[in-house]
Design a protein around this motif. Structure first.
Motif, PDB file in Angstrom:
ATOM      1  N   THR A  57       0.801  -1.230   0.000  1.00 37.55           N
ATOM      2  CA  THR A  57       0.000   0.000   0.000  1.00 37.55           C
ATOM      3  C   THR A  57       0.831   1.275   0.000  1.00 37.55           C
ATOM      4  O   THR A  57       0.288   2.365  -0.049  1.00 37.55           O
ATOM      5  CB  THR A  57      -0.921   0.032   1.242  1.00 37.55           C
ATOM      6  N   HIS A  58       2.149   1.147   0.060  1.00 35.95           N
ATOM      7  CA  HIS A  58       3.022   2.321   0.177  1.00 35.95           C
ATOM      8  C   HIS A  58       3.763   2.550  -1.134  1.00 35.95           C
ATOM      9  O   HIS A  58       4.419   1.645  -1.653  1.00 35.95           O
ATOM     10  CB  HIS A  58       4.017   2.112   1.318  1.00 35.95           C
ATOM     11  N   GLY A  59       3.669   3.778  -1.671  1.00 37.12           N
ATOM     12  CA  GLY A  59       4.275   4.085  -2.951  1.00 37.12           C
ATOM     13  C   GLY A  59       5.767   4.319  -2.909  1.00 37.12           C
ATOM     14  O   GLY A  59       6.434   4.297  -3.932  1.00 37.12           O
ATOM     15  N   ASP A  60       6.333   4.570  -1.703  1.00 34.42           N
ATOM     16  CA  ASP A  60       7.767   4.823  -1.560  1.00 34.42           C
ATOM     17  C   ASP A  60       8.218   5.981  -2.443  1.00 34.42           C
ATOM     18  O   ASP A  60       9.307   5.965  -3.020  1.00 34.42           O
ATOM     19  CB  ASP A  60       8.560   3.557  -1.906  1.00 34.42           C
ATOM     20  N   ASP A  61       7.362   7.010  -2.553  1.00 31.86           N
ATOM     21  CA  ASP A  61       7.619   8.073  -3.530  1.00 31.86           C
ATOM     22  C   ASP A  61       7.344   9.467  -2.969  1.00 31.86           C
ATOM     23  O   ASP A  61       6.901  10.357  -3.674  1.00 31.86           O
ATOM     24  CB  ASP A  61       6.765   7.842  -4.775  1.00 31.86           C
ATOM     25  N   GLU A  62       7.637   9.665  -1.679  1.00 28.49           N
ATOM     26  CA  GLU A  62       7.462  10.993  -1.090  1.00 28.49           C
ATOM     27  C   GLU A  62       8.562  11.946  -1.565  1.00 28.49           C
ATOM     28  O   GLU A  62       9.657  11.515  -1.940  1.00 28.49           O
ATOM     29  CB  GLU A  62       7.521  10.894   0.435  1.00 28.49           C
ATOM     30  N   ASP A  63       8.269  13.231  -1.533  1.00 25.57           N
ATOM     31  CA  ASP A  63       9.333  14.209  -1.658  1.00 25.57           C
ATOM     32  C   ASP A  63      10.345  13.913  -0.567  1.00 25.57           C
ATOM     33  O   ASP A  63       9.982  13.648   0.596  1.00 25.57           O
ATOM     34  CB  ASP A  63       8.760  15.610  -1.480  1.00 25.57           C
ATOM     35  N   ASP A  64      11.634  13.920  -0.898  1.00 22.57           N
ATOM     36  CA  ASP A  64      12.612  13.437   0.063  1.00 22.57           C
ATOM     37  C   ASP A  64      12.696  14.309   1.310  1.00 22.57           C
ATOM     38  O   ASP A  64      12.980  13.806   2.401  1.00 22.57           O
ATOM     39  CB  ASP A  64      13.986  13.309  -0.592  1.00 22.57           C
ATOM     40  N   ALA A  65      12.450  15.604   1.195  1.00 23.88           N
ATOM     41  CA  ALA A  65      12.447  16.459   2.383  1.00 23.88           C
ATOM     42  C   ALA A  65      11.306  16.059   3.321  1.00 23.88           C
ATOM     43  O   ALA A  65      11.465  16.049   4.549  1.00 23.88           O
ATOM     44  CB  ALA A  65      12.318  17.925   1.980  1.00 23.88           C
ATOM     45  N   VAL A  66      10.161  15.718   2.738  1.00 19.99           N
ATOM     46  CA  VAL A  66       9.023  15.252   3.540  1.00 19.99           C
ATOM     47  C   VAL A  66       9.369  13.925   4.200  1.00 19.99           C
ATOM     48  O   VAL A  66       9.094  13.696   5.384  1.00 19.99           O
ATOM     49  CB  VAL A  66       7.765  15.118   2.660  1.00 19.99           C
ATOM     50  N   TYR A  67       9.976  13.029   3.426  1.00 20.08           N
ATOM     51  CA  TYR A  67      10.363  11.719   3.952  1.00 20.08           C
ATOM     52  C   TYR A  67      11.335  11.867   5.121  1.00 20.08           C
ATOM     53  O   TYR A  67      11.167  11.245   6.180  1.00 20.08           O
ATOM     54  CB  TYR A  67      11.007  10.892   2.840  1.00 20.08           C
ATOM     55  N   GLU A  68      12.353  12.696   4.947  1.00 18.81           N
ATOM     56  CA  GLU A  68      13.351  12.841   5.995  1.00 18.81           C
ATOM     57  C   GLU A  68      12.744  13.448   7.263  1.00 18.81           C
ATOM     58  O   GLU A  68      13.076  13.019   8.377  1.00 18.81           O
ATOM     59  CB  GLU A  68      14.517  13.685   5.494  1.00 18.81           C
ATOM     60  N   GLN A  69      11.857  14.431   7.121  1.00 20.65           N
ATOM     61  CA  GLN A  69      11.219  15.015   8.299  1.00 20.65           C
ATOM     62  C   GLN A  69      10.355  13.986   9.003  1.00 20.65           C
ATOM     63  O   GLN A  69      10.311  13.930  10.241  1.00 20.65           O
ATOM     64  CB  GLN A  69      10.380  16.236   7.918  1.00 20.65           C
ATOM     65  N   ARG A  70       9.689  13.153   8.222  1.00 17.77           N
ATOM     66  CA  ARG A  70       8.873  12.103   8.840  1.00 17.77           C
ATOM     67  C   ARG A  70       9.747  11.114   9.609  1.00 17.77           C
ATOM     68  O   ARG A  70       9.399  10.695  10.712  1.00 17.77           O
ATOM     69  CB  ARG A  70       8.049  11.373   7.789  1.00 17.77           C
ATOM     70  N   GLN A  71      10.896  10.761   9.049  1.00 15.23           N
ATOM     71  CA  GLN A  71      11.780   9.848   9.762  1.00 15.23           C
ATOM     72  C   GLN A  71      12.297  10.491  11.051  1.00 15.23           C
ATOM     73  O   GLN A  71      12.422   9.810  12.085  1.00 15.23           O
ATOM     74  CB  GLN A  71      12.936   9.422   8.863  1.00 15.23           C
ATOM     75  N   ILE A  72      12.566  11.780  11.029  1.00 17.08           N
ATOM     76  CA  ILE A  72      12.943  12.478  12.264  1.00 17.08           C
ATOM     77  C   ILE A  72      11.819  12.373  13.291  1.00 17.08           C
ATOM     78  O   ILE A  72      12.046  12.054  14.469  1.00 17.08           O
ATOM     79  CB  ILE A  72      13.272  13.951  11.969  1.00 17.08           C
TER      80      ILE A  72
END
Length: 246
Positions: A57-72
């Motif tokens: 169900t996950h596209g693995d295609d977020e904007d990388d800045a969004v992805y990195e903030q989410r991982q933080i």
């Protein structure tokens, strides 16, 4: 907070319902957000097919800045629920975007985590030829915590040293990014005792939970995929809890 369960939902939101200082070990491997690798390899479809991951169900295609903030945000939430004596084992890897390396340390060092060690997972072989660099055959397990010392550590685990040569799984249980049970075994052996709570916020098909149950630990898994959670529960139903042997 219930244990010995697989929960459906967004891990960041689900963890917000957990009490502070309630988990002994967090062992997880989030999706790597490899979408730009897919774009840059568009002309080499065979390579693309072999080296990129498709989730339920996950596209693995977020904007990388969004992805990195989410991982933080996810790591900081993991820290909140982690006991002061606990450990986070965070499996990730360097990624190549626009011919430059993007390291997970770029966001790990922006969290409140104490960075205690990095273990290298040697995946035992060449996945595909790369024409412009030495092809990477390793990933990393970042060992994090609330404190630099005073954490639970079972000394017998030191025999594994800091490079773990373990072959990867090959598209088992309907998920082509499961990490080997041996990785979970080593982490659980090192940082927990019988009866401790092990959490995997990106539990996929339940490898962490299955190994935790086998080693007589309590487990909690979280995933957004109903299909993966169904597979995890099937695996858990087939797994007996065995007495732990050091």
């Amino acid at each position: 907070m219930g244990t010995d369960t697989i929960l459906l939902g967004d891990c960041l939101e689900v963890m917000k319902g957990f009490p502070d200082d309630s988990v002994d070990l967090i062992l997880t491997s989030p999706p790597y957000n490899n979408w730009r690798n897919r774009r840059t390899q568009a002309r080499r479809k065979a390579y693309w097919k072999r080296t990129n991951i498709v989730y339920d169900t996950h596209g693995d295609d977020e904007d990388d800045a969004v992805y990195e903030q989410r991982q933080i945000d996810v790591i900081n939430e993991m820290l909140r629920v982690l006991k002061p004596t606990g450990t986070i084992c965070y499996n990730h890897k360097d990624r190549i975007f626009d011919f430059q390396v993007k390291s997970p340390l770029e966001w790990i060092l922006k969290t409140g985590a104490v960075y205690r060690q990095r273990v290298t997972w040697d995946r035992c072989g060449m996945q595909a030829y790369n024409p412009v660099r030495f092809y990477r055959v390793e990933e990393d397990i970042y060992i994090l915590g609330k404190n630099a010392k005073g954490f639970k550590w079972n000394e017998g685990a030191a025999r594994h040293l800091s490079i773990w040569r373990i072959p990867p799984n090959r598209n088992i249980y309907g998920h082509n990014a499961t990490f080997p049970e041996e990785i979970a075994e080593r982490c659980i052996e090192a940082f927990t005792d019988v009866g401790d709570v092990v959490l995997d916020p990106y539990s996929g098909t339940g490898t962490t939970a299955v190994v935790a149950k086998r080693l007589d630990r309590k487990y909690i898994g979280i995933d957004v995929s109903e299909q993966y959670n169904k597979i995890a529960n099937q695996r858990l139903a087939e797994q007996s809890s065995l007495p732990y042997e050091d």
